[in-house]
Write a protein that holds these residues in place. Structure first.
Motif, PDB file in Angstrom:
ATOM      1  N   GLU B  27       7.050   6.244  -1.410  1.00 12.85           N
ATOM      2  CA  GLU B  27       6.866   5.017  -0.632  1.00 12.85           C
ATOM      3  C   GLU B  27       8.206   4.453  -0.166  1.00 12.85           C
ATOM      4  O   GLU B  27       8.349   4.036   0.987  1.00 12.85           O
ATOM      5  CB  GLU B  27       6.202   3.973  -1.538  1.00 12.85           C
ATOM      6  CG  GLU B  27       4.909   3.418  -1.033  1.00 12.85           C
ATOM      7  CD  GLU B  27       4.323   2.451  -2.056  1.00 12.85           C
ATOM      8  OE1 GLU B  27       3.244   2.767  -2.572  1.00 12.85           O
ATOM      9  OE2 GLU B  27       4.941   1.408  -2.357  1.00 12.85           O
ATOM     10  N   ASP B  31       9.584   3.642   3.502  1.00 12.36           N
ATOM     11  CA  ASP B  31      10.023   2.289   3.851  1.00 12.36           C
ATOM     12  C   ASP B  31      11.466   2.263   4.347  1.00 12.36           C
ATOM     13  O   ASP B  31      11.803   1.509   5.260  1.00 12.36           O
ATOM     14  CB  ASP B  31       9.867   1.351   2.646  1.00 12.36           C
ATOM     15  CG  ASP B  31       8.400   1.088   2.309  1.00 12.36           C
ATOM     16  OD1 ASP B  31       7.536   1.424   3.144  1.00 12.36           O
ATOM     17  OD2 ASP B  31       8.126   0.559   1.218  1.00 12.36           O
ATOM     18  N   GLN B  34      11.414   3.520   7.899  1.00 11.32           N
ATOM     19  CA  GLN B  34      10.887   2.476   8.791  1.00 11.32           C
ATOM     20  C   GLN B  34      11.886   1.338   8.970  1.00 11.32           C
ATOM     21  O   GLN B  34      12.037   0.797  10.061  1.00 11.32           O
ATOM     22  CB  GLN B  34       9.565   1.924   8.237  1.00 11.32           C
ATOM     23  CG  GLN B  34       8.394   2.858   8.464  1.00 11.32           C
ATOM     24  CD  GLN B  34       7.075   2.243   7.996  1.00 11.32           C
ATOM     25  OE1 GLN B  34       7.038   1.117   7.517  1.00 11.32           O
ATOM     26  NE2 GLN B  34       5.996   2.996   8.143  1.00 11.32           N
ATOM     27  N   TYR B  35      12.556   0.989   7.875  1.00 11.25           N
ATOM     28  CA  TYR B  35      13.544  -0.096   7.948  1.00 11.25           C
ATOM     29  C   TYR B  35      14.689   0.299   8.876  1.00 11.25           C
ATOM     30  O   TYR B  35      15.167  -0.506   9.674  1.00 11.25           O
ATOM     31  CB  TYR B  35      14.075  -0.403   6.544  1.00 11.25           C
ATOM     32  CG  TYR B  35      14.961  -1.622   6.475  1.00 11.25           C
ATOM     33  CD1 TYR B  35      14.406  -2.895   6.458  1.00 11.25           C
ATOM     34  CD2 TYR B  35      16.349  -1.510   6.435  1.00 11.25           C
ATOM     35  CE1 TYR B  35      15.206  -4.023   6.398  1.00 11.25           C
ATOM     36  CE2 TYR B  35      17.157  -2.634   6.373  1.00 11.25           C
ATOM     37  CZ  TYR B  35      16.578  -3.888   6.353  1.00 11.25           C
ATOM     38  OH  TYR B  35      17.374  -5.002   6.305  1.00 11.25           O
ATOM     39  N   SER B  38      13.751   0.063  12.431  1.00  9.86           N
ATOM     40  CA  SER B  38      13.701  -1.323  12.915  1.00  9.86           C
ATOM     41  C   SER B  38      15.055  -2.018  12.896  1.00  9.86           C
ATOM     42  O   SER B  38      15.148  -3.173  13.298  1.00  9.86           O
ATOM     43  CB  SER B  38      12.735  -2.151  12.061  1.00  9.86           C
ATOM     44  OG  SER B  38      11.456  -1.601  12.094  1.00  9.86           O
ATOM     45  N   ASN B  50      16.246  -5.688   0.742  1.00  9.34           N
ATOM     46  CA  ASN B  50      15.123  -5.859   1.673  1.00  9.34           C
ATOM     47  C   ASN B  50      14.101  -4.737   1.692  1.00  9.34           C
ATOM     48  O   ASN B  50      13.062  -4.873   2.328  1.00  9.34           O
ATOM     49  CB  ASN B  50      15.658  -6.013   3.103  1.00  9.34           C
ATOM     50  CG  ASN B  50      16.620  -7.164   3.234  1.00  9.34           C
ATOM     51  OD1 ASN B  50      16.239  -8.297   2.999  1.00  9.34           O
ATOM     52  ND2 ASN B  50      17.860  -6.882   3.569  1.00  9.34           N
ATOM     53  N   VAL B  51      14.397  -3.612   1.064  1.00 10.72           N
ATOM     54  CA  VAL B  51      13.428  -2.518   1.130  1.00 10.72           C
ATOM     55  C   VAL B  51      12.830  -2.294  -0.256  1.00 10.72           C
ATOM     56  O   VAL B  51      11.812  -2.892  -0.588  1.00 10.72           O
ATOM     57  CB  VAL B  51      14.041  -1.231   1.726  1.00 10.72           C
ATOM     58  CG1 VAL B  51      12.948  -0.186   1.936  1.00 10.72           C
ATOM     59  CG2 VAL B  51      14.738  -1.532   3.049  1.00 10.72           C
ATOM     60  N   TYR B 261       5.953  -8.622  -8.655  1.00 11.22           N
ATOM     61  CA  TYR B 261       6.137  -7.572  -7.654  1.00 11.22           C
ATOM     62  C   TYR B 261       7.578  -7.062  -7.573  1.00 11.22           C
ATOM     63  O   TYR B 261       8.223  -7.148  -6.525  1.00 11.22           O
ATOM     64  CB  TYR B 261       5.666  -8.048  -6.272  1.00 11.22           C
ATOM     65  CG  TYR B 261       4.198  -8.392  -6.196  1.00 11.22           C
ATOM     66  CD1 TYR B 261       3.276  -7.771  -7.037  1.00 11.22           C
ATOM     67  CD2 TYR B 261       3.718  -9.326  -5.285  1.00 11.22           C
ATOM     68  CE1 TYR B 261       1.923  -8.083  -6.976  1.00 11.22           C
ATOM     69  CE2 TYR B 261       2.362  -9.636  -5.210  1.00 11.22           C
ATOM     70  CZ  TYR B 261       1.474  -9.016  -6.059  1.00 11.22           C
ATOM     71  OH  TYR B 261       0.142  -9.324  -5.991  1.00 11.22           O
ATOM     72  N   ARG B 266       5.489   0.103  -8.354  1.00 11.16           N
ATOM     73  CA  ARG B 266       4.425   0.006  -7.355  1.00 11.16           C
ATOM     74  C   ARG B 266       3.600  -1.239  -7.659  1.00 11.16           C
ATOM     75  O   ARG B 266       3.292  -1.527  -8.806  1.00 11.16           O
ATOM     76  CB  ARG B 266       3.508   1.231  -7.403  1.00 11.16           C
ATOM     77  CG  ARG B 266       4.198   2.485  -6.906  1.00 11.16           C
ATOM     78  CD  ARG B 266       3.159   3.533  -6.540  1.00 11.16           C
ATOM     79  NE  ARG B 266       2.659   3.293  -5.194  1.00 11.16           N
ATOM     80  CZ  ARG B 266       1.426   3.584  -4.786  1.00 11.16           C
ATOM     81  NH1 ARG B 266       0.559   4.100  -5.626  1.00 11.16           N
ATOM     82  NH2 ARG B 266       1.060   3.341  -3.543  1.00 11.16           N
ATOM     83  N   ARG B 267       3.242  -1.957  -6.608  1.00  9.57           N
ATOM     84  CA  ARG B 267       2.412  -3.147  -6.798  1.00  9.57           C
ATOM     85  C   ARG B 267       0.961  -2.744  -7.024  1.00  9.57           C
ATOM     86  O   ARG B 267       0.486  -1.783  -6.424  1.00  9.57           O
ATOM     87  CB  ARG B 267       2.448  -4.004  -5.529  1.00  9.57           C
ATOM     88  CG  ARG B 267       3.732  -4.727  -5.326  1.00  9.57           C
ATOM     89  CD  ARG B 267       3.528  -5.825  -4.308  1.00  9.57           C
ATOM     90  NE  ARG B 267       3.308  -5.275  -2.980  1.00  9.57           N
ATOM     91  CZ  ARG B 267       4.223  -5.250  -2.034  1.00  9.57           C
ATOM     92  NH1 ARG B 267       5.423  -5.727  -2.275  1.00  9.57           N
ATOM     93  NH2 ARG B 267       3.958  -4.760  -0.852  1.00  9.57           N
ATOM     94  N   ASN B 268       0.265  -3.492  -7.867  1.00  9.44           N
ATOM     95  CA  ASN B 268      -1.180  -3.314  -7.948  1.00  9.44           C
ATOM     96  C   ASN B 268      -1.832  -4.671  -8.175  1.00  9.44           C
ATOM     97  O   ASN B 268      -1.150  -5.689  -8.274  1.00  9.44           O
ATOM     98  CB  ASN B 268      -1.546  -2.297  -9.027  1.00  9.44           C
ATOM     99  CG  ASN B 268      -1.121  -2.764 -10.397  1.00  9.44           C
ATOM    100  OD1 ASN B 268      -1.406  -3.895 -10.790  1.00  9.44           O
ATOM    101  ND2 ASN B 268      -0.426  -1.919 -11.126  1.00  9.44           N
ATOM    102  N   LEU B 269      -3.156  -4.671  -8.261  1.00  9.25           N
ATOM    103  CA  LEU B 269      -3.909  -5.932  -8.303  1.00  9.25           C
ATOM    104  C   LEU B 269      -3.951  -6.597  -9.674  1.00  9.25           C
ATOM    105  O   LEU B 269      -4.463  -7.705  -9.810  1.00  9.25           O
ATOM    106  CB  LEU B 269      -5.353  -5.682  -7.856  1.00  9.25           C
ATOM    107  CG  LEU B 269      -5.665  -5.764  -6.364  1.00  9.25           C
ATOM    108  CD1 LEU B 269      -7.125  -5.413  -6.125  1.00  9.25           C
ATOM    109  CD2 LEU B 269      -5.385  -7.172  -5.823  1.00  9.25           C
ATOM    110  N   PHE B 288      11.138 -11.225  -1.759  1.00  5.75           N
ATOM    111  CA  PHE B 288      12.588 -10.953  -1.831  1.00  5.75           C
ATOM    112  C   PHE B 288      13.412 -12.080  -2.448  1.00  5.75           C
ATOM    113  O   PHE B 288      14.634 -12.035  -2.413  1.00  5.75           O
ATOM    114  CB  PHE B 288      13.175 -10.657  -0.430  1.00  5.75           C
ATOM    115  CG  PHE B 288      12.349  -9.740   0.418  1.00  5.75           C
ATOM    116  CD1 PHE B 288      12.080  -8.446   0.003  1.00  5.75           C
ATOM    117  CD2 PHE B 288      11.824 -10.156   1.639  1.00  5.75           C
ATOM    118  CE1 PHE B 288      11.312  -7.582   0.784  1.00  5.75           C
ATOM    119  CE2 PHE B 288      11.059  -9.304   2.427  1.00  5.75           C
ATOM    120  CZ  PHE B 288      10.806  -8.019   2.002  1.00  5.75           C
TER     121      PHE B 288
END
Lengths: 390, 390
Positions: B27, B31, B34-35, B38, B50-51, B261, B266-269, B288
């Motif tokens: 992941e 990211d 992608q960062y 951008s 930031n990532v 987070y 990894r984030r989860n619920l 952040f």
């Protein structure tokens, strides 16, 4: 400052418009006094942007507090009589550049800000019949700025569910999204966005859609991001977010943007429970972010006199909400609910259905628009009791 | 840029330290790419802030990406070979003054920032034995600034559960709170905070407390606000938040501050479900916000060489989390859980219990401190399997 005594000194019948609003305005009274203790002198606009209440009611509350000599009003600012100056004001720690909004709308978004300000001046008058309540143009550009910051726009497919805020135009002006699709029920808005899209050569797809009806199959599960802003009470929030989930790509990490916790309602756990039941993960919740536009048509003669007295006759906004960003997980699913159409309608909508004089569009738009909206209102009244599943 | 091909080109054994970390670093790879798309050119510190990923692993990942020629590294910045410059960079919309942190720590908090920076240089070396992982001094002052902005400090009673960040000192330096009480298990920290409190004439109460043991009755339900920062996995988050709920005044609108987070997990619920089960209302979640300090002792010789190559030998931080603010409701209650002591320990704690060479305090503190921490480590190892209720 003994808040309880202050509250007893105020005639809340001069403030609220319905008995159910009383607990909120007790809270707002306490919060205004605390805010003043932490900031010494503050303007009406600062209170609306940072404390709470809906603009007209808070205006009348402030007037009551001044009348009963709890507050002083001098040189355009409110203060508590004989309050010592606090060493660190709460508003002196918030960022002076972005005003605590994290992102900016000048610098590299200056051209979009300027365009949106012009376009906002031309857009159709909002109507409560379709539960519209546009944010100010600054918020529309800030939302797009936030999406850029979170990389939720770059090369993404974006669905906008209801667009009285013209978010679609601001999104398209960045040129960063792969695809932007707008759905709205209001034919006036659809024509307006189509016209602007042609004039500005935007990459936008615009469709007429009633969100109580099924979405066309071709749009299901093909978006990276949805953005919507229904009245954040249980039924409309659930119905609109369900539509959003239906449009998002399945699996993890698709994104939804919403607004919750309006300063003109008491907060409760219902929205969070709904989000949790949907298996959506709250990733961002930014207080005070979303600012709703001032709507002069909702002011009575007396309210306007108070506004003139306390704020030079103009308010910058009418209330705020918190910006909410959610992400899908493998557990994400719609939270199906049964509801009556009447439960989907916000307070302002219900009010104009019984008294059209309180509606911005019905009071000031042209005859064609008026009859279009009146017809729509008639249809809603007729089907109010219809049982729906959303 | 086809991320899947890139991921296949990388030897992740050179990046991760345990197989379970692989999905996260897939992941993070996506990211980072992608960062970069951008933002065009970015530094190592920007990526950590930031990532995502934990600093050492992300450093090794970036090295892999450079080695395999996916990325270029030139003049201190990474970029994607032949990537066109993007019209609006995602980092160019974030507020340049507060860096998207909403609040500021200069201006009227300048004196507190200066003091905290000095005090940070003197504080005891953190130890993973007590699951310590301090934020940088900027974050400590920002947290206090955030409390001032949210009016959660003015005339409030505040409980701080675990204070390797020295939040209590920064809170007390404002002089705004009615009462500030600190609880910590580490006698070194307790002595240090007591000493500073005396020297600076602060209004602070400092107590030794193991949060797996009952809290003294005199502290139950008498605080407006708690602040804590356990490892945000299910067991420690639940145990610490339960203690917080026990300390807060009953009823509505008491407040808790936490961090969740982490960019290195990894984030989860699970955390959101726990908060929901506790009847706590999430009011703020700021991405952040919380920056954890660079801990040089965790770096191997090889990691240090990479750090020198890609970041002048110093990193500003090691990972970030999101700032979380919750409010109590009438439904708020502890979420009682049974757990083994070992489940309360974070990854770094488990690592130093088996290999003390990875612990900042055990490698560089004085002999007295070392034997104190070693004894504590021994006690934890002995009682690891004890069943607890929290």
């Amino acid at each position: 400052m003994i808040v309880k005594q202050m509250i007893e000194a105020i005639d809340f019948n001069e403030v609220i418009e319905h008995e159910r609003e009383l607990p909120l305005y007790h809270e707002v009274t306490r919060d205004i006094l605390q805010y003043l203790e932490s900031n010494h002198t503050v303007t009406f606009n600062e209170i609306i942007m940072n404390v709470g209440g809906s603009d007209r009611r808070t205006l009348r509350l402030l007037d009551q507090l001044v009348q009963s000599k709890v507050l002083r009003f001098e040189g355009g600012s409110f203060s508590i009589a004989d309050q010592p100056i606090c060493p660190i004001k709460s508003q002196d720690v918030v960022c002076p550049y972005c005003d605590g909004k994290i992102v900016t709308i000048d610098r590299n978004l200056q051209h979009i800000s300027e365009k949106m300000q012009t376009i906002y001046a031309e857009k159709p008058k909002p109507t409560f019949v379709f539960d519209q309540r546009p944010v100010n143009w600054e918020t529309t550009v800030r939302r797009v700025s936030y999406l850029i910051w979170r990389r939720d726009i770059q090369n993404k497919t974006i669905a906008i569910l209801g667009d009285d805020d013209l978010t679609s135009i601001a999104v398209a002006l960045t040129g960063l999204a792969k695809r932007t699709v707008v759905f709205d029920i209001d034919e006036r808005l659809i024509s307006f966005i189509k016209k602007k899209s042609r004039q500005l050569h935007l990459n936008l797809e615009i469709f007429s859609q009633d969100f109580t009806k099924p979405m066309p199959k071709e749009f299901l599960h093909c978006f990276d991001v949805f953005m919507t802003d229904p009245t954040p009470t249980e039924v409309p929030f659930t119905v609109f977010t369900n539509v959003g989930i239906r449009l998002l790509k399945k699996g993890e990490s698709s994104v939804g943007y919403l607004s919750i916790y309006p300063s003109c309602m008491r907060r409760n756990l219902k929205i969070q429970k709904t989000i949790n039941a949907m298996g959506l993960m709250i990733t961002d919740l930014i207080p005070f972010f979303t600012q709703y536009d001032f709507v002069g048509e909702t002011y009575s003669e007396r309210d306007l006199r108070l506004l003139d007295k306390y704020s030079d006759g103009i308010s910058k906004m009418s209330f705020y909400e918190y910006l909410l960003r959610v992400q899908t997980t493998y557990e994400s699913k719609e939270a199906k609910i049964k509801y009556k159409l009447s439960e989907l309608l916000g307070g302002a909508t219900k009010r104009v259905l019984s008294d059209p004089r309180m509606d911005p569009a019905l009071t000031s738009a042209n005859d064609g628009e008026k009859s279009y909206i009146s017809d729509a209102a008639g249809n809603i009244v007729k089907s109010q009791d219809r049982e729906m599943i959303g």
